[in-house]
Every structure is written in structure tokens, then in C-alpha cells.
Design a protein around this motif. Structure first.
Motif, PDB file in Angstrom:
ATOM      1  N   HIS A 124      22.203  -7.685 -22.174  1.00  0.00           N
ATOM      2  CA  HIS A 124      23.571  -7.223 -21.931  1.00  0.00           C
ATOM      3  C   HIS A 124      24.134  -6.663 -23.233  1.00  0.00           C
ATOM      4  CE1 HIS A 124      22.895  -9.862 -18.521  1.00  0.00           C
ATOM      5  NE2 HIS A 124      23.989  -9.406 -17.944  1.00  0.00           N
TER       6      HIS A 124
ATOM      7  N   HIS B   7      15.248  -1.473 -21.876  1.00  0.00           N
ATOM      8  CA  HIS B   7      14.580  -2.425 -20.981  1.00  0.00           C
ATOM      9  C   HIS B   7      13.069  -2.191 -21.004  1.00  0.00           C
ATOM     10  CE1 HIS B   7      18.021  -4.456 -19.693  1.00  0.00           C
ATOM     11  NE2 HIS B   7      18.097  -4.138 -18.423  1.00  0.00           N
TER      12      HIS B   7
ATOM     13  N   SER C  34      25.604   6.669 -13.737  1.00  0.00           N
ATOM     14  CA  SER C  34      25.457   5.222 -13.594  1.00  0.00           C
ATOM     15  C   SER C  34      24.456   4.925 -12.480  1.00  0.00           C
ATOM     16  CB  SER C  34      26.805   4.555 -13.285  1.00  0.00           C
ATOM     17  OG  SER C  34      27.278   4.928 -12.010  1.00  0.00           O
TER      18      SER C  34
ATOM     19  N   ILE D 109      23.889   0.047 -15.161  1.00  0.00           N
ATOM     20  CA  ILE D 109      23.717   0.730 -16.439  1.00  0.00           C
ATOM     21  C   ILE D 109      24.542   2.014 -16.389  1.00  0.00           C
ATOM     22  CG2 ILE D 109      22.088   1.852 -18.010  1.00  0.00           C
ATOM     23  CD1 ILE D 109      19.923  -0.015 -16.974  1.00  0.00           C
TER      24      ILE D 109
ATOM     25  N   VAL E 290      25.319   3.829 -24.210  1.00  0.00           N
ATOM     26  CA  VAL E 290      24.798   3.261 -22.966  1.00  0.00           C
ATOM     27  C   VAL E 290      25.342   1.843 -22.838  1.00  0.00           C
ATOM     28  CG1 VAL E 290      22.769   2.869 -21.537  1.00  0.00           C
ATOM     29  CG2 VAL E 290      22.664   4.528 -23.410  1.00  0.00           C
ATOM     30  N   GLU E 291      25.844   1.524 -21.668  1.00  0.00           N
ATOM     31  CA  GLU E 291      26.330   0.174 -21.382  1.00  0.00           C
ATOM     32  C   GLU E 291      25.365  -0.471 -20.401  1.00  0.00           C
ATOM     33  OE1 GLU E 291      30.064  -1.601 -18.960  1.00  0.00           O
ATOM     34  OE2 GLU E 291      30.587  -0.284 -20.638  1.00  0.00           O
ATOM     35  N   VAL E 292      24.755  -1.564 -20.810  1.00  0.00           N
ATOM     36  CA  VAL E 292      23.686  -2.191 -20.028  1.00  0.00           C
ATOM     37  C   VAL E 292      24.097  -3.606 -19.642  1.00  0.00           C
ATOM     38  CG1 VAL E 292      21.263  -2.872 -20.032  1.00  0.00           C
ATOM     39  CG2 VAL E 292      21.982  -0.840 -21.302  1.00  0.00           C
TER      40      VAL E 292
ATOM     41  N   GLU F 213      21.841   1.216 -10.937  1.00  0.00           N
ATOM     42  CA  GLU F 213      21.708  -0.234 -11.013  1.00  0.00           C
ATOM     43  C   GLU F 213      20.308  -0.692 -10.609  1.00  0.00           C
ATOM     44  OE1 GLU F 213      24.502  -1.958  -8.326  1.00  0.00           O
ATOM     45  OE2 GLU F 213      23.928  -0.671  -6.652  1.00  0.00           O
TER      46      GLU F 213
ATOM     47  N   HIS G 148      25.910   5.630 -18.558  1.00  0.00           N
ATOM     48  CA  HIS G 148      25.695   6.558 -19.664  1.00  0.00           C
ATOM     49  C   HIS G 148      27.025   7.233 -20.014  1.00  0.00           C
ATOM     50  CE1 HIS G 148      21.188   7.326 -18.459  1.00  0.00           C
ATOM     51  NE2 HIS G 148      21.506   6.049 -18.472  1.00  0.00           N
TER      52      HIS G 148
END
Length: 283
Positions: free
Chosen positions: A111, A141, A231, A220, A212-214, A233, A222
């Protein structure tokens, strides 16, 4: 700032007047300090602790893997630090010869927010594929560098594709590619290898800021210059991939909830001046 009003008193002794003034001045100063303390406290609570993955000095905490070479061999000094930049350089190359490279930051992450500033420079190395012109990527990942096969092109991962324009045609950046993986978009399993984002085109050698938000095995997102452009998932292993059985056995699940972070070397010179990470709380 606390506003203080002093009223002159014409009666009473001088000592009383001095005492009153001392109390009032003390109260004013006390109120001002109190406000300053609150402001400092608020700033402290809102400070984000970004981890600098690239320190601007060296490649400590990074591992290099090139196709056809053992882990740790930096083919033709491709990954280097110059002028405070992490550079993917092809100055010492004569020909491409299909030798893909990746540089992995140590550890695995689940995260987080990853913020990067990059630019494409110079000319593509001789023999580089047309699709790799002004092309790099953030591999998220991903499998570990140690688990890659000697002649493996790319780590099984979620690739956030970085692209530059050719000066005339439209070409979005922060696209999605899926080497050995699949994702879900709009509740549909997407098995297509690459999908374009909604970003504008960046021509020339300009710096581009992306993020990037993970969120583990969930969503996820961009971002390009602060604007969300894509986005998806549920990142997961692709059963069609040749490394599927090996990684399924290692992960214990088809869903991917964490992994390595790496950058690419796939024939076009690229500069990185910021690579930083913010750990997020798990939901």
C-alpha cells in the motif's frame, strides 16, 4: 494574532497600573504562543514521510538484472548516476540485441504512493524496437529480481508505462501493460496486454511528474501532473503466462497484493530525478 487594548487608568496608584499592564501583556504573549504551538502541532501531524528511493548520489539499495546475465551485472554501465540523476544510458552500447534490463529497489511494497519525475533524452540505441522509442516503465507488484529466469525479458508485474511523443503524433503516458498479469476494469477481467490512459502527449525532453497510488490487491490509480488518468483493480497472475505455475506456487494465490518496484532499460535513454515512496495505511 490576539488583539489587546490598553485602557489608561487615571485613578489609583502607579503600582496598581503597572500590575494591570503586566497581566494584560502576559496574556497577549501567552495567547500568541498558544496559537503558534497549535500551528506547529497541526503542521507536524500533516507532514507526509516520503521515502527517497533514489538518493541522488548512488545506486545503493538497488539491484540490476539484464536478460541473459546474472543478477547484479550492469551491462555496459547502463544504469548510472550522473549530475544527481538516475540515468538509463546507452552511451556505451553499439547495438540493442534484445537485451532488456531492469533495476529493482530492495524489498516489497503493498500500500503506497509512488511519485516519479522523468524525461526522455537523446537517440534510441541502434536496433531498438520501434515500440520502445521513448519508452520506459514503472514495474509494480513485481516478482523479485532473484526469481527471474536468466533469459527472462520482463519481471511478471503491473507495468505503468512511461511514453514520450515523437513531436507530432498523439501518444499518452502512464498507460497500463501487464507482463504475466491481468487486471479488472469496470468489473470485467481484462486480458489485453496494454491499455491507454487518458493523459495528454508529452513531446521533447521535458520533465514529467507522475504518481501511482497502490492499494494492495484492490485499486490502483495513475496520475499525470496531478490529474488521474487511469484506474483498475484486482491485479492477478495470468494463467496463460509461462511463469504462472512457478509464481502461483510461490505466492500461494492468483491475486497479487504486493511486490517489487523496478524501472526499465529497453533501448531509449531516460533520466529520473525523483523516485519517492509514501507508505499508506492498509484498509
Amino acid at each position: 494574532m490576539t488583539k489587546c487594548i490598553f485602557m489608561q487608568t487615571y485613578s489609583g496608584s502607579l503600582k496598581v497600573l503597572i500590575l494591570v499592564l503586566s497581566v494584560v501583556v502576559s496574556a497577549c504573549g501567552s495567547g500568541s504562543k498558544s496559537k503558534q504551538n497549535v500551528e506547529k502541532s497541526a503542521v507536524g501531524e500533516n507532514t507526509e514521510n516520503w521515502i527517497q528511493l533514489f538518493n541522488g548520489k548512488d545506486l545503493n539499495n538497488w539491484q540490476i538484472k539484464f536478460k541473459g546475465y546474472e543478477l547484479g551485472y550492469n551491462l555496459n554501465n547502463t544504469f548510472r548516476v550522473e549530475d544527481g540523476l538516475l540515468r538509463v544510458s546507452y552511451n556505451d552500447w553499439e547495438d540493442w540485441n534484445n537485451q532488456f534490463g531492469h533495476i529493482f529497489y530492495e524489498g516489497e511494497f503493498s500500500h503506497y504512493r509512488l511519485r516519479v519525475e522523468y524525461r526522455f533524452v537523446g537517440e534510441q540505441v541502434k536496433g531498438g524496437p520501434g515500440w520502445a522509442y521513448r519508452n520506459n516503465g514503472l514495474m509494480l507488484h513485481g516478482q523479485s529480481a532473484e526469481s527471474m529466469e536468466l533469459d527472462q525479458d520482463f519481471p511478471v508485474s503491473i507495468e505503468v508505462q512511461l511514453l514520450g511523443g515523437n513531436g507530432k503524433d498523439e501518444r499518452s503516458t502512464m498507460n497500463l501493460c501487464t507482463p504475466g498479469t491481468n487486471v479488472v476494469m469496470d468489473n470485467i477481467l481484462v486480458e489485453q496486454h496494454c491499455m491507454n490512459s487518458g493523459s495528454k502527449t508529452f513531446h521533447g525532453d521535458q520533465w514529467v511528474s507522475v504518481e501511482v497510488e497502490v492499494h494492495g490487491g484492490k485499486i490502483i490509480r495513475h496520475f499525470v501532473e496531478g490529474e488521474e488518468v487511469m484506474s483498475y483493480e484486482k491485479p492477478q497472475l495470468d494463467p496463460r503466462d509461462q511463469y504462472y505455475e512457478k509464481l502461483l506456487s510461490e505466492y500461494g494465490d492468483i491475486m497479487i497484493t504486493s511486490g517489487t518496484i523496478s524501472l526499465q532499460a529497453e533501448s531509449h535513454p531516460t533520466d529520473f530525478r525523483k523516485i519517492e515512496l509514501l507508505i499508506l495505511d492498509e484498509e
